[in-house]
Design a protein around this motif. Structure first.
Motif, mmCIF file in Angstrom:
data_model
loop_
_atom_site.group_PDB
_atom_site.id
_atom_site.type_symbol
_atom_site.label_atom_id
_atom_site.label_comp_id
_atom_site.label_asym_id
_atom_site.label_seq_id
_atom_site.Cartn_x
_atom_site.Cartn_y
_atom_site.Cartn_z
ATOM 1 N N GLY A 297 0.244 -9.658 7.664
ATOM 2 C CA GLY A 297 0.845 -10.673 8.517
ATOM 3 C C GLY A 297 0.290 -10.545 9.913
ATOM 4 N N SER A 298 0.788 -11.394 10.798
ATOM 5 C CA SER A 298 0.348 -11.372 12.191
ATOM 6 C C SER A 298 1.348 -10.550 12.986
ATOM 7 C CB SER A 298 0.236 -12.802 12.735
ATOM 8 O OG SER A 298 -0.278 -12.795 14.045
ATOM 9 N N PHE A 299 1.191 -9.219 12.944
ATOM 10 C CA PHE A 299 2.130 -8.333 13.625
ATOM 11 C C PHE A 299 1.925 -8.462 15.134
ATOM 12 C CE2 PHE A 299 1.884 -5.022 9.919
ATOM 13 C CZ PHE A 299 2.239 -6.012 9.025
ATOM 14 N N THR A 300 2.989 -8.725 15.868
ATOM 15 C CA THR A 300 2.898 -8.813 17.325
ATOM 16 C C THR A 300 3.600 -7.647 17.999
ATOM 17 O OG1 THR A 300 4.852 -10.238 17.363
ATOM 18 C CG2 THR A 300 2.693 -11.315 17.318
ATOM 19 N N ASN A 301 4.007 -6.667 17.221
ATOM 20 C CA ASN A 301 4.642 -5.477 17.767
ATOM 21 C C ASN A 301 3.851 -4.248 17.317
ATOM 22 O OD1 ASN A 301 6.562 -4.081 19.245
ATOM 23 N ND2 ASN A 301 8.288 -5.134 18.294
ATOM 24 N N GLN A 302 4.233 -3.098 17.820
ATOM 25 C CA GLN A 302 3.500 -1.877 17.498
ATOM 26 C C GLN A 302 3.784 -1.404 16.074
ATOM 27 O OE1 GLN A 302 5.505 -2.289 20.162
ATOM 28 N NE2 GLN A 302 4.658 -1.302 22.000
ATOM 29 N N SER A 303 2.755 -0.793 15.458
ATOM 30 C CA SER A 303 2.903 -0.118 14.173
ATOM 31 C C SER A 303 2.555 1.348 14.388
ATOM 32 C CB SER A 303 1.960 -0.728 13.127
ATOM 33 O OG SER A 303 2.177 -2.113 12.995
ATOM 34 N N TRP A 304 3.393 2.247 13.855
ATOM 35 C CA TRP A 304 3.214 3.673 14.104
ATOM 36 C C TRP A 304 3.080 4.425 12.780
ATOM 37 C CZ3 TRP A 304 7.814 1.545 16.611
ATOM 38 C CH2 TRP A 304 7.592 1.169 17.948
ATOM 39 N N PHE A 305 1.974 5.149 12.604
ATOM 40 C CA PHE A 305 1.707 5.880 11.372
ATOM 41 C C PHE A 305 1.637 7.378 11.660
ATOM 42 C CE2 PHE A 305 0.235 1.606 10.614
ATOM 43 C CZ PHE A 305 0.683 1.349 9.329
ATOM 44 N N ASP A 306 2.266 8.162 10.782
ATOM 45 C CA ASP A 306 2.409 9.605 10.994
ATOM 46 C C ASP A 306 1.481 10.415 10.082
ATOM 47 O OD1 ASP A 306 3.307 12.039 11.866
ATOM 48 O OD2 ASP A 306 5.301 11.907 10.983
ATOM 49 N N ARG B 162 14.732 6.920 11.899
ATOM 50 C CA ARG B 162 13.682 6.062 12.430
ATOM 51 C C ARG B 162 12.354 6.229 11.689
ATOM 52 N NH1 ARG B 162 14.823 3.550 17.200
ATOM 53 N NH2 ARG B 162 16.686 4.213 18.326
ATOM 54 N N VAL B 163 12.221 7.277 10.871
ATOM 55 C CA VAL B 163 10.978 7.490 10.128
ATOM 56 C C VAL B 163 11.233 7.322 8.641
ATOM 57 C CG1 VAL B 163 9.947 8.987 11.876
ATOM 58 C CG2 VAL B 163 11.352 9.985 10.071
ATOM 59 N N ASN B 164 10.180 7.019 7.906
ATOM 60 C CA ASN B 164 10.316 6.809 6.476
ATOM 61 C C ASN B 164 9.016 7.217 5.788
ATOM 62 O OD1 ASN B 164 11.579 6.154 4.117
ATOM 63 N ND2 ASN B 164 11.828 3.978 4.559
ATOM 64 N N CYS B 165 9.077 7.383 4.474
ATOM 65 C CA CYS B 165 7.919 7.807 3.698
ATOM 66 C C CYS B 165 7.881 7.029 2.394
ATOM 67 C CB CYS B 165 7.976 9.311 3.425
ATOM 68 S SG CYS B 165 6.508 9.962 2.598
ATOM 69 N N ARG B 166 6.731 6.434 2.074
ATOM 70 C CA ARG B 166 6.588 5.554 0.924
ATOM 71 C C ARG B 166 5.469 6.029 0.005
ATOM 72 N NH1 ARG B 166 8.631 2.526 -2.931
ATOM 73 N NH2 ARG B 166 8.036 0.327 -2.974
ATOM 74 N N LEU B 167 5.784 6.132 -1.288
ATOM 75 C CA LEU B 167 4.754 6.407 -2.294
ATOM 76 C C LEU B 167 4.001 5.108 -2.579
ATOM 77 C CD1 LEU B 167 3.453 8.286 -4.453
ATOM 78 C CD2 LEU B 167 5.225 7.465 -6.039
ATOM 79 N N VAL B 168 2.684 5.119 -2.328
ATOM 80 C CA VAL B 168 1.913 3.888 -2.518
ATOM 81 C C VAL B 168 1.127 3.879 -3.820
ATOM 82 C CG1 VAL B 168 1.747 3.329 -0.075
ATOM 83 C CG2 VAL B 168 0.023 4.822 -1.111
ATOM 84 N N GLY B 169 1.023 5.030 -4.498
ATOM 85 C CA GLY B 169 0.344 5.030 -5.787
ATOM 86 C C GLY B 169 -0.258 6.382 -6.137
ATOM 87 N N ILE C 97 2.628 7.597 2.288
ATOM 88 C CA ILE C 97 2.361 7.180 3.654
ATOM 89 C C ILE C 97 3.652 7.290 4.464
ATOM 90 C CG2 ILE C 97 1.611 5.323 5.192
ATOM 91 C CD1 ILE C 97 -0.638 6.370 3.482
ATOM 92 N N SER C 98 3.617 8.070 5.545
ATOM 93 C CA SER C 98 4.776 8.241 6.414
ATOM 94 C C SER C 98 4.557 7.475 7.707
ATOM 95 C CB SER C 98 5.002 9.722 6.717
ATOM 96 O OG SER C 98 5.206 10.447 5.517
ATOM 97 N N TYR C 99 5.626 6.915 8.241
ATOM 98 C CA TYR C 99 5.504 6.047 9.407
ATOM 99 C C TYR C 99 6.819 6.036 10.188
ATOM 100 C CZ TYR C 99 8.023 2.923 6.252
ATOM 101 O OH TYR C 99 8.963 2.393 5.387
#
Length: 572
Positions: free
Chosen positions: A536-545, A511-518, A453-455
């Motif tokens: 959690g209760s995110f109150t800011n933006q989440s960006w997925f690539d 500013r971008v990253n990539c994580r192996l989730v499984g 997953i990249s974000y």
């Protein structure tokens, strides 16, 4: 009177001024009540008698008042000669002799509920369907040395992009006709498809292609057919149904879904409405043959099916006959292929799923993948095809957005470093608004894959995200606060990979990253679900690539993704 005349001159002047003021206040004042004198569509048609017959059609169907309201519409307006030609073709002397329901369908077919200029046209369907629900197909044609844009392969645009107060007009030289034949009827009407019609009837698929739609708003209820002409069959050595039975019907029962001749046909039938514009950007096409897919790729201006390289050997594909394809039917779309397609067993292949590459964002034809920046919200009541999330339609914070960078800067800093310079934004990703966001993936071939997953990282007011594939939770979570700048020691990429990270873009941005989730097991070839769940209760933006599905035996670091572009970068 003499006394008045003897008044001082200044006093006489004042008296005259007061009398004039009284008369002015008593007279009617003309006040300009509008600031925009641009005509609306209906007003324009009334002011131009060369379109009077189509205006009459709009009046008869009550669409004239509709086209005079505020909005952003596109309307294809036939000339009077075109409407008269239509009347001659149906044996009528006036529009009042044509059944009202037919006129209503024609009116709806000519109107789009979105402003679309010719600069947005492609050689294929217009991204926005007509009010009738059918898509219009545009292309280029050359008649008598003059090039023009065609609509539905018959009508030519004679005047384009007439900008009006509530939309745009394109003038055409023919009335567009509603596609009222089913796929089966459309195929049977083409004498060049007589053998294909026979095999459809022998296998029972003719009846399936002859069923009317129950839900025209659901693209999944349509079908797409890849038909072979008699000439294509002849080149493959088949001139009649018996020859096809002898070659393919191993159970001697073509009606049996497991019979090879039945599979031969079902392999040429695709679920969903898929025009050439859709096929060109879909690497793997699901077919009605169980667990079987057709690969597709665009080579210059040609769409090739099943052209692949396996074990270093190029397997030549079959081209779609583009000029005669994109034939709209009442329950789907028909394409013609230039060769005999055979079922191929497929090995697992990588799938790079951009979170922005979903139907809901593709509908934003003015913004999606276009130059320049864009930020367009998607509300929950406009979702449900390729993405869905929990929340209420009335919740102003329950939305995702298409966020695209402009000229390397971006509406949000750092998005220019993502693949394609765009990301899918989830605002206030939390249980109160949208804790679970579920995407439908592209077609993934059966096999075993690593899922990355990249974000774009956000250092504040976000947190961890769980990932689910087909409802099964994967072992690792994504920490949205964790960006590429955590790698201050310039760790070798192989070491990063062993830790479940990688630098997926080039050039690399902190500013971008990539994580192996499984690791996932894809048990059936087809589309699947991918769910992101906030922890959690995110109150800011989440960006997925991107979500990368790479076969486990494949190189997990290469190819990389070009930052800010839509290209892949091979290993040096």
């Amino acid at each position: 009177m003499k006394r008045v005349l003897r008044l001082p001159s200044l006093l006489r002047l004042t008296l005259v001024f007061l009398i004039a003021l009284v008369f002015q206040n008593c007279s009617e004042q003309k006040i300009k009540e509008t600031t925009d004198e641009t005509l609306n569509i209906t007003q324009y048609l009334r002011a131009n008698p060369e379109y009077s017959m189509f205006l009459e059609l709009l009046d008869l169907t009550n669409y004239a008042s509709f086209m005079n309201t505020y909005g952003t519409y596109t309307i294809f307006v036939p000339t009077n000669d075109a409407v008269q030609e239509f009347l001659n073709g149906v044996g009528a002397t006036s529009l009042s002799q044509v059944p009202l329901v037919d006129l209503q369908n024609i009116a709806k077919l000519h109107i789009l509920d979105q402003k679309v200029n010719t600069t947005s046209f492609t050689d294929g369907k217009i991204g926005t369907p007509s009010l009738y629900g059918q898509y219009l197909v545009t292309g280029a044609a050359n008649k008598n040395g003059v090039s023009s844009v065609t609509v539905n392969k018959e009508a030519s645009i004679t005047t384009s992009n007439i900008e009006l107060g509530n939309g745009v007009i394109h003038v055409i030289d023919k009335v567009l006709r509603v596609a009222d034949k089913t796929l089966a009827q459309t195929i049977e009407a083409d004498t060049n498809l007589s053998l294909f019609t026979e095999v459809l009837k022998a296998t029972g698929w003719f009846n399936a292609l002859n069923q009317p739609l129950t839900d025209t708003s659901n693209l999944d209820s349509y079908l797409t057919v890849l038909a072979q002409t008699n000439d294509v069959f002849h080149e493959a050595g088949f001139d009649n149904l018996e020859q096809l039975k002898n070659r393919y019907s191993h159970l001697n029962n073509p009606l049996d879904l497991k019979d090879s001749l039945n599979l031969f046909v079902s392999y040429r039938i695709l679920p969903r409405l898929q025009y050439l514009a859709d096929i060109a950007i879909t690497p793997s096409l699901v077919t009605k043959a169980p667990l079987e897919v057709i690969s597709a790729k665009l080579s210059k201006d040609t769409i090739l099916l099943n052209e692949d390289v396996f074990n270093g050997v190029l397997e030549k594909g079959v081209a779609i006959d583009r000029p005669i394809s994109d034939v709209t039917a009442s329950n789907g779309v028909l394409h013609y292929v230039g060769g005999n397609i055979g079922i191929k067993k497929r090995l697992p292949a990588p799938v790079y799923f951009e979170f922005t590459d979903i139907t809901e964002f593709r509908r934003l034809t003015a913004f999606w993948k276009k130059p320049g920046g864009a930020y367009e919200k998607l509300t929950i009541d406009n979702a449900g095809i390729d993405v869905s999330w929990d929340g209420k339609a009335s919740d102003a914070n329950a939305y995702i957005a298409y966020n695209k960078a402009a000229d390397g800067t971006g509406i949000t800093s750092g998005i220019a470093g993502a693949w394609g310079a765009d990301v899918c934004e989830i605002y206030r990703f939390r249980d109160a608004n949208a804790q679970n966001v579920t995407f439908k993936t592209p077609v993934i071939i059966k096999g075993r894959y690593k899922l990355w997953i990249s974000y774009r990282a956000n250092g504040d007011k976000v947190g961890n995200v769980k990932v689910f594939f087909n409802g099964i939770e994967l072992p690792r979570q994504v920490n949205l606060r964790e960006g590429g700048n955590t790698d201050t020691a310039n760790t070798p990429e192989t070491v990063l990979e062993s830790q479940g990270y990688k630098r997926y873009t080039q050039p690399w941005s902190s500013r971008v990253n990539c994580r192996l989730v499984g690791v996932i097991d894809v048990e059936t070839t087809g589309r699947h679900t991918l769910t992101l769940q906030s922890q959690g209760s995110f109150t800011n933006q989440s960006w997925f690539d991107i979500a990368e599905f790479r076969p486990i035996e494949m190189n997990q670091l290469w190819p990389k993704f070009a930052a800010g572009k839509s290209d892949l970068i091979p290993q040096p």
